[in-house]
Design a protein around this motif. Structure first.
Motif, PDB file in Angstrom:
ATOM      1  N   TRP A 268       5.134   7.562   1.388  1.00 48.45           N
ATOM      2  CA  TRP A 268       6.300   6.782   1.787  1.00 48.45           C
ATOM      3  C   TRP A 268       6.504   5.643   0.799  1.00 48.45           C
ATOM      4  O   TRP A 268       5.597   5.290   0.044  1.00 48.45           O
ATOM      5  CB  TRP A 268       6.147   6.240   3.210  1.00 48.45           C
ATOM      6  CG  TRP A 268       4.826   5.576   3.490  1.00 48.45           C
ATOM      7  CD1 TRP A 268       3.682   6.185   3.926  1.00 48.45           C
ATOM      8  CD2 TRP A 268       4.503   4.192   3.334  1.00 48.45           C
ATOM      9  NE1 TRP A 268       2.668   5.274   4.059  1.00 48.45           N
ATOM     10  CE2 TRP A 268       3.143   4.037   3.708  1.00 48.45           C
ATOM     11  CE3 TRP A 268       5.216   3.075   2.933  1.00 48.45           C
ATOM     12  CZ2 TRP A 268       2.493   2.808   3.674  1.00 48.45           C
ATOM     13  CZ3 TRP A 268       4.573   1.841   2.907  1.00 48.45           C
ATOM     14  CH2 TRP A 268       3.234   1.721   3.277  1.00 48.45           C
ATOM     15  N   GLU A 269       7.716   5.119   0.775  1.00 50.56           N
ATOM     16  CA  GLU A 269       8.069   3.990  -0.087  1.00 50.56           C
ATOM     17  C   GLU A 269       8.886   2.988   0.719  1.00 50.56           C
ATOM     18  O   GLU A 269       9.656   3.379   1.601  1.00 50.56           O
ATOM     19  CB  GLU A 269       8.905   4.445  -1.288  1.00 50.56           C
ATOM     20  CG  GLU A 269       8.196   5.373  -2.254  1.00 50.56           C
ATOM     21  CD  GLU A 269       9.110   5.859  -3.371  1.00 50.56           C
ATOM     22  OE1 GLU A 269       8.590   6.309  -4.399  1.00 50.56           O
ATOM     23  OE2 GLU A 269      10.352   5.779  -3.198  1.00 50.56           O
TER      24      GLU A 269
ATOM     25  N   LEU B 126       8.530  10.437   2.079  1.00 50.61           N
ATOM     26  CA  LEU B 126       8.499  11.318   0.913  1.00 50.61           C
ATOM     27  C   LEU B 126       8.058  12.705   1.358  1.00 50.61           C
ATOM     28  O   LEU B 126       6.964  12.882   1.897  1.00 50.61           O
ATOM     29  CB  LEU B 126       7.537  10.779  -0.147  1.00 50.61           C
ATOM     30  CG  LEU B 126       7.905   9.434  -0.768  1.00 50.61           C
ATOM     31  CD1 LEU B 126       6.875   9.048  -1.824  1.00 50.61           C
ATOM     32  CD2 LEU B 126       9.299   9.463  -1.371  1.00 50.61           C
TER      33      LEU B 126
ATOM     34  N   ALA C  67       8.973  12.435  -6.934  1.00 51.80           N
ATOM     35  CA  ALA C  67       9.013  12.092  -5.510  1.00 51.80           C
ATOM     36  C   ALA C  67      10.360  12.488  -4.912  1.00 51.80           C
ATOM     37  O   ALA C  67      11.413  12.275  -5.518  1.00 51.80           O
ATOM     38  CB  ALA C  67       8.773  10.599  -5.322  1.00 51.80           C
ATOM     39  N   GLN C  68      10.322  13.076  -3.733  1.00 55.89           N
ATOM     40  CA  GLN C  68      11.547  13.544  -3.076  1.00 55.89           C
ATOM     41  C   GLN C  68      11.556  13.064  -1.635  1.00 55.89           C
ATOM     42  O   GLN C  68      10.588  13.236  -0.902  1.00 55.89           O
ATOM     43  CB  GLN C  68      11.607  15.071  -3.116  1.00 55.89           C
ATOM     44  CG  GLN C  68      12.845  15.658  -2.459  1.00 55.89           C
ATOM     45  CD  GLN C  68      12.861  17.176  -2.552  1.00 55.89           C
ATOM     46  OE1 GLN C  68      12.453  17.758  -3.548  1.00 55.89           O
ATOM     47  NE2 GLN C  68      13.319  17.821  -1.490  1.00 55.89           N
ATOM     48  N   TYR C  69      12.672  12.445  -1.233  1.00 49.58           N
ATOM     49  CA  TYR C  69      12.781  11.955   0.136  1.00 49.58           C
ATOM     50  C   TYR C  69      12.869  13.117   1.117  1.00 49.58           C
ATOM     51  O   TYR C  69      13.310  14.215   0.775  1.00 49.58           O
ATOM     52  CB  TYR C  69      14.020  11.074   0.301  1.00 49.58           C
ATOM     53  CG  TYR C  69      13.981   9.807  -0.512  1.00 49.58           C
ATOM     54  CD1 TYR C  69      12.862   8.986  -0.506  1.00 49.58           C
ATOM     55  CD2 TYR C  69      15.069   9.424  -1.289  1.00 49.58           C
ATOM     56  CE1 TYR C  69      12.814   7.824  -1.259  1.00 49.58           C
ATOM     57  CE2 TYR C  69      15.038   8.263  -2.044  1.00 49.58           C
ATOM     58  CZ  TYR C  69      13.908   7.470  -2.027  1.00 49.58           C
ATOM     59  OH  TYR C  69      13.873   6.327  -2.776  1.00 49.58           O
TER      60      TYR C  69
END
Length: 232
Positions: free
Chosen positions: A80-81, A39, A49-51
Motif C-alpha cells: 500500500w501507499e 497495491l 506498482a499497480q493500484y
C-alpha cells in the motif's frame, strides 16, 4: 480501533444516499486529506506498482482506505501507499477512474466518481456539484440574448456558443454558455469572459457561467454538443 480517526472519516460518517451537502463536506475533507492506496501488484514506490481496481454499476474505481486503522481492519495483505487525495485524484480522473473509500466497511464503503475527483483537482468552487439537471433555457429576454450575442461576436475570439439551463445538486440554477474559442491562449479566454461579464449584468436571479464546449469530461458540455446548435 478509533473511528473516526481524522477529518475525512468524520465527514464520511455523515454521508447518506442523496445527502448532497454531507457529501460535499466529504469532498472538502478529501481535498485536504490523504488516503491509503491498495497495491494489487508491485512494491510501494516501484515503477511496476499497480493500484487495486473494482467496478460498480459499470464505473471503475481504485479502492483506498481513509486511515491506517481501516487498512489494518480490512486485513489487506499486500502493499500500500499513502498519497494526498489531490495527488491521487490527478492521476485517476483523466482515465475516468474514481476512488472507492473503505470497501471493507458495513454497507460497502463510499464511492467518489471521477467527475468529483476532477472537482477536487480543479477546486470545488470552480466546477458545479453533480448530479446536474440540464435542459434548454427558458429565458424569454430578447434584449439579453441580443446583447450577449453582440458581445460574444464582438470579442473576436468566440467561434461557437451553445446554451443550457442547469440545476446543480447544490446552489441555484445557472445559465451555462458553452463556447468554442479561436485558441486556448489565456488572453483569448479572458476576452471571452469579459464579454460574458458585460452581458451578465442584464440577468436577474440567474447566474451566468461558461464551459468549454470541447471539454471531454464536463457533462453539460457533452449535453450541449449532442443536443444543441450554436446561437451565434
Amino acid at each position: 480501533m478509533a473511528f473516526p480517526a481524522n477529518e475525512v472519516e468524520q465527514a464520511l460518517r455523515q454521508v447518506t444516499p442523496q445527502g448532497y451537502e454531507p457529501y460535499e463536506h466529504l469532498l472538502g475533507a478529501l481535498a485536504r486529506g490523504h488516503v491509503w492506496m491498495l497495491l494489487w501488484q508491485g512494491e510501494p514506490g516501484s515503477p511496476d506498482a499497480q493500484y487495486g481496481n473494482m467496478e460498480v454499476h459499470g464505473q471503475r474505481y481504485a479502492p483506498a482506505f481513509t486511515s491506517e486503522d481501516q487498512l489494518r481492519e480490512s486485513r489487506w495483505d499486500r502493499g500500500w501507499e499513502v498519497h494526498a487525495v489531490v495527488e491521487i485524484a490527478r492521476t485517476l480522473y483523466p482515465d475516468r477512474w474514481g476512488l472507492w473509500l473503505n470497501p471493507h466497511m458495513q454497507g460497502g464503503g463510499v464511492g467518489v466518481p471521477y467527475l468529483d475527483l476532477r472537482r477536487i483537482v480543479a477546486g470545488l468552487d470552480k466546477l458545479m456539484p453533480g448530479p446536474v439537471r440540464v435542459g434548454e433555457p427558458v429565458l424569454d429576454d430578447p434584449a439579453f440574448w441580443s446583447v450577449l450575442t453582440a458581445e460574444l461576436l464582438g470579442s473576436g475570439v468566440v467561434r461557437a456558443a451553445h446554451r443550457a439551463y442547469v440545476e446543480p445538486a447544490l446552489g441555484g440554477p445557472r445559465l451555462v454558455i458553452g463556447t468554442r474559442l479561436a485558441d486556448d491562449d489565456p488572453a483569448t479566454i479572458d476576452r471571452m469572459k469579459h464579454a460574458m461579464g458585460r452581458a451578465a449584468g442584464m440577468l436577474r436571479g440567474l447566474d451566468l457561467t461558461s464551459v468549454s464546449l470541447d471539454d471531454p469530461y464536463d457533462p453539460v458540455a457533452k449535453w450541449m454538443r449532442e443536443q444543441t446548435r450554436s446561437f451565434l
